[in-house]
Design a protein around this motif. Structure first.
Motif, PDB file in Angstrom:
ATOM      1  N   LEU A   1     -65.919 -65.864 -59.328  1.00 37.67           N
ATOM      2  CA  LEU A   1     -65.347 -65.607 -60.552  1.00 37.67           C
ATOM      3  C   LEU A   1     -63.982 -65.887 -60.726  1.00 37.67           C
TER       4      LEU A   1
ATOM      5  N   TYR B   1     -65.132 -39.053 -65.800  1.00 39.16           N
ATOM      6  CA  TYR B   1     -65.585 -40.298 -66.011  1.00 39.16           C
ATOM      7  C   TYR B   1     -67.062 -40.257 -66.857  1.00 39.16           C
TER       8      TYR B   1
ATOM      9  N   GLN C   1     -56.997 -63.208 -63.649  1.00 35.18           N
ATOM     10  CA  GLN C   1     -57.337 -63.650 -64.902  1.00 35.18           C
ATOM     11  C   GLN C   1     -56.461 -63.257 -66.157  1.00 35.18           C
TER      12      GLN C   1
ATOM     13  N   PHE D   1     -69.919 -65.577 -66.102  1.00 37.50           N
ATOM     14  CA  PHE D   1     -69.430 -64.268 -66.036  1.00 37.50           C
ATOM     15  C   PHE D   1     -70.453 -63.313 -66.372  1.00 37.50           C
TER      16      PHE D   1
HETATM   17  C1  HEM Z   1     -62.957 -62.129 -65.036  1.00 38.06           C
HETATM   18  C2  HEM Z   1     -63.390 -61.289 -64.354  1.00 38.06           C
HETATM   19  C3  HEM Z   1     -63.237 -59.649 -64.553  1.00 38.06           C
HETATM   20  C4  HEM Z   1     -62.065 -59.014 -65.233  1.00 38.06           C
HETATM   21  C5  HEM Z   1     -60.987 -59.506 -65.946  1.00 38.06           C
HETATM   22  C6  HEM Z   1     -62.396 -57.638 -65.124  1.00 38.06           C
HETATM   23  C7  HEM Z   1     -61.341 -56.658 -65.737  1.00 38.06           C
HETATM   24  C8  HEM Z   1     -61.427 -55.306 -65.731  1.00 38.06           C
HETATM   25  C9  HEM Z   1     -60.439 -54.390 -66.020  1.00 38.06           C
HETATM   26  C10 HEM Z   1     -59.118 -54.829 -66.878  1.00 38.06           C
HETATM   27  C11 HEM Z   1     -60.801 -53.006 -65.690  1.00 38.06           C
HETATM   28  C12 HEM Z   1     -60.128 -51.812 -65.934  1.00 38.06           C
HETATM   29  C13 HEM Z   1     -61.115 -51.213 -66.999  1.00 38.06           C
HETATM   30  C14 HEM Z   1     -60.618 -51.563 -68.415  1.00 38.06           C
HETATM   31  O1  HEM Z   1     -61.476 -52.477 -68.846  1.00 38.06           O
HETATM   32  O2  HEM Z   1     -59.610 -51.099 -69.118  1.00 38.06           O
HETATM   33  C15 HEM Z   1     -62.094 -53.222 -65.230  1.00 38.06           C
HETATM   34  C16 HEM Z   1     -62.954 -52.419 -64.547  1.00 38.06           C
HETATM   35  C17 HEM Z   1     -64.117 -52.483 -63.667  1.00 38.06           C
HETATM   36  N1  HEM Z   1     -64.607 -53.540 -63.447  1.00 38.06           N
HETATM   37 FE1  HEM Z   1     -64.005 -55.486 -63.989  1.00 38.06          FE
HETATM   38  N2  HEM Z   1     -63.290 -57.522 -64.422  1.00 38.06           N
HETATM   39  C18 HEM Z   1     -63.901 -58.355 -63.886  1.00 38.06           C
HETATM   40  C19 HEM Z   1     -65.094 -58.471 -63.299  1.00 38.06           C
HETATM   41  C20 HEM Z   1     -65.925 -57.754 -62.881  1.00 38.06           C
HETATM   42  C21 HEM Z   1     -66.972 -57.907 -62.174  1.00 38.06           C
HETATM   43  C22 HEM Z   1     -67.844 -59.092 -61.630  1.00 38.06           C
HETATM   44  C23 HEM Z   1     -67.668 -56.531 -61.823  1.00 38.06           C
HETATM   45  C24 HEM Z   1     -68.914 -56.526 -61.298  1.00 38.06           C
HETATM   46  C25 HEM Z   1     -69.728 -55.423 -61.755  1.00 38.06           C
HETATM   47  C26 HEM Z   1     -66.756 -55.656 -62.521  1.00 38.06           C
HETATM   48  C27 HEM Z   1     -66.638 -54.217 -62.447  1.00 38.06           C
HETATM   49  C28 HEM Z   1     -65.822 -53.188 -62.855  1.00 38.06           C
HETATM   50  C29 HEM Z   1     -65.969 -51.852 -62.499  1.00 38.06           C
HETATM   51  C30 HEM Z   1     -66.953 -51.154 -61.789  1.00 38.06           C
HETATM   52  C31 HEM Z   1     -64.759 -51.280 -63.025  1.00 38.06           C
HETATM   53  C32 HEM Z   1     -64.355 -49.905 -62.986  1.00 38.06           C
HETATM   54  C33 HEM Z   1     -63.518 -49.802 -61.708  1.00 38.06           C
HETATM   55  C34 HEM Z   1     -62.953 -48.186 -61.864  1.00 38.06           C
HETATM   56  O3  HEM Z   1     -62.922 -47.553 -62.523  1.00 38.06           O
HETATM   57  O4  HEM Z   1     -62.306 -48.201 -60.579  1.00 38.06           O
HETATM   58  N3  HEM Z   1     -65.680 -56.317 -63.266  1.00 38.06           N
HETATM   59  N4  HEM Z   1     -62.482 -54.554 -65.032  1.00 38.06           N
END
Ligand code: HEM
Length: 265
Positions: free
Chosen positions: A102, A142, A230, A48
């Motif tokens: 992932l 943001y 997930q 991860f």
């Molecule tokens: C098990 C894998 C992952 C899960 C469960 C996950 C979960 C989430 C969730 C729920 C959000 C929404 C924001 C919040 O946290 O409330 C988010 C946003 C985001 N995640 Fe992930 N994520 C994963 C993998 C990744 C990976 C590999 C990246 C690469 C850098 C990534 C980059 C981002 C980015 C850039 C956002 C903001 C997106 C936006 O505002 O449009 N995530 N993620």
């Protein structure tokens, strides 16, 4: 009398004696930057961390290339930005494919180490947001996300600087087109799309921007599916609603005018 051919000398070595591969790539620092936090340890947490770090490295390269493409366009060049955007698109395809890794994370294992993340979330990825701002989707809201003061300064600078779209309009203007309002721009784009040839590479450049835009939408959509796979409909660690928030951003375009021109052809 013809002048002698230019002799290109091989540059002098610039590295100290004994310089190694690990020195050049700063591998000791790079490979010492993965710190799984779950107690008790969960095997999958390392993957991860590595998956996120490698994406951040790609983001770093994308920012370098996209900023160079923007600057070249602002100078009226259509050739080099096309080559740089082609590289970006190649990286973006790789990043999309990388998400498959992932999917090998068992959701029950993620549930075990997820509490170790606390309030940390990809939502706070400053580089991701910089790419969106630079590409043409600046959204000052943001700046309120959780981040350090230097990160906020960096993001503010991106918000204030010209976007790739500004660069594209500069290229069209330098080629003699009137792009002063959306209707005139639509006319220019229709003509470029319909023209049988593209000697100035303007339509090719428009298509390269569209590739970048499309790649970003694909990544957003793929990431939303990953999240649903997930954590289902649970909220994110960053405080958003989770998958539904991500889906709401999926289809937003950086360059709506490049998409709209299709309806006019
Ligand atoms: C098990 C894998 C992952 C899960 C469960 C996950 C979960 C989430 C969730 C729920 C959000 C929404 C924001 C919040 O946290 O409330 C988010 C946003 C985001 N995640 Fe992930 N994520 C994963 C993998 C990744 C990976 C590999 C990246 C690469 C850098 C990534 C980059 C981002 C980015 C850039 C956002 C903001 C997106 C936006 O505002 O449009 N995530 N993620």
């Amino acid at each position: 009398m013809t002048s002698p051919p230019e002799v290109r000398r091989r540059p002098e070595p610039q590295a100290p004696a004994g310089f190694t591969y690990g020195d050049y790539l700063c591998l000791p620092q790079l490979l010492d930057a993965q710190h799984p936090r779950a107690v008790p340890a969960v095997h999958d947490e390392l993957m991860f961390i590595v998956a996120h770090q490698s994406d951040e490295l790609w983001f770093r390269l994308l920012l370098h290339e996209l900023a160079a493409a923007r600057d070249a366009m602002l100078a009226g060049d259509a050739e080099r930005p096309w080559a740089l955007l082609t590289r970006c698109h190649t990286v973006e395809r790789l990043m999309l494919a990388q998400i498959d890794v992932l999917d090998t994370l068992p959701p029950a294992a993620f549930a075990q180490f997820r509490p170790a993340l606390g309030g940390a979330s990809g939502f706070q990825s400053v580089q991701f947001r910089e790419i969106e701002f630079l590409s043409g989707w600046p959204d000052g809201r943001y700046l309120a996300a959780r981040m350090s003061a230097p990160e906020r300064d960096r993001l503010q600078r991106r918000l204030d600087e010209p976007t790739l779209w500004d660069g594209f309009l500069a290229v069209l203007g330098a080629a003699g087109h009137d792009v002063s309002d959306p209707e005139r721009r639509a006319g220019v784009l229709v003509d470029l799309a319909r023209a049988g040839s593209d000697p100035q590479g303007l339509w090719r450049l428009a298509e390269a921007l569209l590739d970048h835009d499309q790649s970003w939408s694909l990544w957003r959509g793929r990431h939303a599916l990953l999240v649903e796979r997930q954590i289902g409909v649970q909220p994110g660690t960053g405080g958003s609603a989770g998958a539904s928030y991500l889906r709401s951003r999926r289809d937003r375009h950086f360059y709506p005018e490049l998409w709209e021109v299709r309806s006019r052809l």
